[in-house]
Design a protein around this motif. Structure first.
Motif, PDB file in Angstrom:
ATOM      1  N   LEU A 150      37.617  29.250  29.776  1.00  0.00           N
ATOM      2  CA  LEU A 150      36.771  29.406  30.955  1.00  0.00           C
ATOM      3  C   LEU A 150      35.307  29.258  30.553  1.00  0.00           C
ATOM      4  N   ARG A 151      34.661  28.231  31.124  1.00  0.00           N
ATOM      5  CA  ARG A 151      33.246  27.985  30.888  1.00  0.00           C
ATOM      6  C   ARG A 151      32.456  28.401  32.128  1.00  0.00           C
ATOM      7  N   ASP A 152      31.179  28.092  32.122  1.00  0.00           N
ATOM      8  CA  ASP A 152      30.318  28.534  33.216  1.00  0.00           C
ATOM      9  C   ASP A 152      29.992  27.377  34.153  1.00  0.00           C
ATOM     10  N   PRO A 153      30.338  27.501  35.449  1.00  0.00           N
ATOM     11  CA  PRO A 153      31.132  28.554  36.076  1.00  0.00           C
ATOM     12  C   PRO A 153      32.590  28.118  36.201  1.00  0.00           C
ATOM     13  N   THR A 154      33.466  29.091  36.378  1.00  0.00           N
ATOM     14  CA  THR A 154      34.870  28.806  36.700  1.00  0.00           C
ATOM     15  C   THR A 154      35.181  29.559  37.984  1.00  0.00           C
ATOM     16  N   ASP A 174      29.324  34.310  28.540  1.00  0.00           N
ATOM     17  CA  ASP A 174      28.346  34.273  29.625  1.00  0.00           C
ATOM     18  C   ASP A 174      28.849  33.519  30.846  1.00  0.00           C
ATOM     19  N   ALA A 175      30.144  33.262  30.910  1.00  0.00           N
ATOM     20  CA  ALA A 175      30.677  32.470  32.015  1.00  0.00           C
ATOM     21  C   ALA A 175      30.782  33.289  33.294  1.00  0.00           C
ATOM     22  N   GLN A 176      30.446  32.666  34.403  1.00  0.00           N
ATOM     23  CA  GLN A 176      30.715  33.211  35.725  1.00  0.00           C
ATOM     24  C   GLN A 176      32.158  32.826  36.066  1.00  0.00           C
ATOM     25  N   VAL A 177      32.996  33.823  36.362  1.00  0.00           N
ATOM     26  CA  VAL A 177      34.413  33.573  36.628  1.00  0.00           C
ATOM     27  C   VAL A 177      34.827  34.377  37.860  1.00  0.00           C
ATOM     28  N   GLY A 178      35.386  33.705  38.833  1.00  0.00           N
ATOM     29  CA  GLY A 178      35.866  34.400  40.025  1.00  0.00           C
ATOM     30  C   GLY A 178      36.319  33.403  41.069  1.00  0.00           C
ATOM     31  N   PHE A 179      37.183  33.824  41.955  1.00  0.00           N
ATOM     32  CA  PHE A 179      37.648  32.908  42.988  1.00  0.00           C
ATOM     33  C   PHE A 179      36.504  32.536  43.935  1.00  0.00           C
TER      34      PHE A 179
END
Length: 482
Positions: A150-154, A174-179
């Motif tokens: 998972l990279r930024d963003p996923t 530092d990745a943003q991860v969320g639906f």
């Protein structure tokens, strides 16, 4: 690279020793429609600008690579191309990549950085998620591992398919991860919930991995999950299994202890006992030994058994149990073995679900499993009930009973009731001399029988919970030290 916001080519160079890109699959005639399938004004111009800026013709770059000596199919998203969004041509590339992986028996590694489905293609873009989900399911059924980074963003459908649907999920810190992406969340939403760290904490991802460590960690996982020696018979002379009035069962009979289909995978050898060597004289002595603070625990057994190992974490349902259950894969005598190990604490529902997830994955990949039993029992507080303790234990019982891959169990401490038995393999369970296994704790048995607490020790004897008692009953076999 110090951040997750990197180009597809940069992240490929970060993890791969070499890379060969796939040619574009058929279907280019669709992209020649003026401004795409919806006739969205300015869509052609947006794609042209994205292509000039990134040097790519689509939002994913797919091909084969070697990652520390293991061949794999890489899917690298280019966030600079329309936010790494999925459109019809993206779906064509993804389907071709998954098909190639299955045809050539290669693991697949999505390096995800996407904002979701491409709005300029409307529902035709959204339905690409169904294509991806089907390809992922077919690859899973083929027994091939999928390891996502998972990279930024996923966010959006890319997270809900390529990311969260993988067998092992690694995330850059530092990745943003969320639906939900940053522009469509409720205004009062806590931004900390949409981070890689939060997803690991909620059991939706396995580990945070820094860019500097990513090649090593990914290469290690690929080697573990694509072990070519899995079906080689293993020999281990480090332990001696003894029984009392018990007929021994060979490793090749492991799967026949249930009605599961036969498998040619050799069972994991039984670990040597690390604690005391002599058997307890009384039932209460067995209990005291198993509860002794100095007794070797799961981590000591795992350290002695594996040359190195990688952990998985989380039940993919919002829970983790780091204090009660350790799960992962490791190398034992050059061979991959999966492990699920209780730590001596009460096991929570998330721990049982994580163990279930592990055994299902090992079963699919043809990897033998080692389970270590050590718990006073399942967590019985109100929160555990709200989290579905009964259903979680039932699911684990079921997956152990039906697994095609052989499961080897060693009781290394307390075997407390059904919360311990759920992790034990029928017909392939051993116990160390400093362990016990009981239908219920002696104190609880005395209370239920309305006996005085002074009768607890005598009750322990009547329950016949010593290793030698259990061997005579045909429940376990006893393993000795080296």
């Amino acid at each position: 690279m110090t951040t997750g916001r990197a180009s597809a080519r940069e992240v490929i160079a970060l993890v791969a020793d070499d890379f060969g890109q796939f040619p574009d699959p058929p279907g280019g005639e669709r992209s020649s429609l003026p401004d795409g399938p919806l006739g969205w004004p300015g869509y052609d111009a947006s794609r042209e600008r994205a292509a000039r800026r990134t040097g790519e013709s689509e939002s994913v770059v797919c091909g084969t690579a070697s990652v520390q000596g293991t061949r794999a199919v890489l899917i690298a998203f280019e966030f600079g191309f329309l936010g790494g969004s999925l459109g019809e041509r993206t779906g064509d590339r993804l389907e071709a990549a998954y098909t190639y992986a299955r045809e050539h028996r290669l693991p697949i590694v999505p390096l995800v950085a996407t904002g979701g489905s491409r709005m300029q293609e409307g529902m035709l873009a959204l339905t690409q998620l169904q294509r991806v989900a089907r390809q992922s399911a077919l690859t899973r059924e083929a027994g091939l591992p999928q390891i996502a980074v998972l990279r930024d963003p996923t966010t959006g459908g890319g997270w809900a398919t390529l990311g969260a649907g993988a067998d092992v999920v690694l995330a850059l810190p530092d990745a943003q991860v969320g639906f939900a992406g940053s522009r469509v969340r409720p205004p009062d939403a806590d931004p900390a919930a949409y981070t890689a760290r939060a997803q690991v904490g909620a059991g939706a991802a396995d580990a945070l991995v820094s860019p500097a460590e990513l090649r090593d960690v990914l290469g290690g996982w690929l080697r573990l999950l694509t072990d070519q020696s899995l079906r080689e018979p293993a020999t281990d002379t480090s332990v001696t299994a003894t029984t009392t009035s018990v007929t021994d069962t060979s490793a090749s009979d492991a799967s026949t202890a249930t009605d599961a289909p036969a498998t040619s995978v050799a069972a994991a050898p039984v670990p040597a006992a690390l604690g005391v060597c002599d058997l307890p004289r009384t039932g209460w002595e067995a209990v005291r030994r198993a509860r002794a603070p100095e007794r070797p625990r799961a981590r000591a057994y795992l350290d002695a058994y594996f040359t190195h190992r990688r952990a998985i974490s989380g039940d993919r349902c919002g829970g983790v149990d780091p204090d009660g259950m350790l799960c992962g894969f490791g190398l034992h005598q050059g061979r991959t073995v999966a492990y699920a190990a209780q730590t001596g604490a009460a096991t929570r529902p998330a721990g049982y679900r994580t163990a279930t997830r592990l055994i299902r994955l090992a079963d699919r990949l043809g990897i033998p499993v080692l389970t270590l039993v050590d718990t006073p029992g399942a967590a019985n507080d109100a929160e555990a009930e709200r989290q579905g303790a009964g259903a979680a234990i039932a699911e684990l019982f079921g997956v152990v009973a039906t697994a095609r891959t052989p499961i080897t169990t060693l009781v290394i401490g307390e075997g407390g009731s059904g919360g311990a038995l759920a992790l034990a393999a029928p017909g392939r369970t051993w116990a160390t001399p400093d362990s016990y296994f009981s239908v219920i704790a002696p104190e609880s048995a005395a209370a239920i029988l309305k006996r005085s607490p002074a009768e607890t020790e005598a009750t322990a004897g009547q329950l016949r919970i010593r290793p030698q008692d259990l061997a005579e009953l045909g429940v376990i076999r006893i393993t000795q030290a080296r």
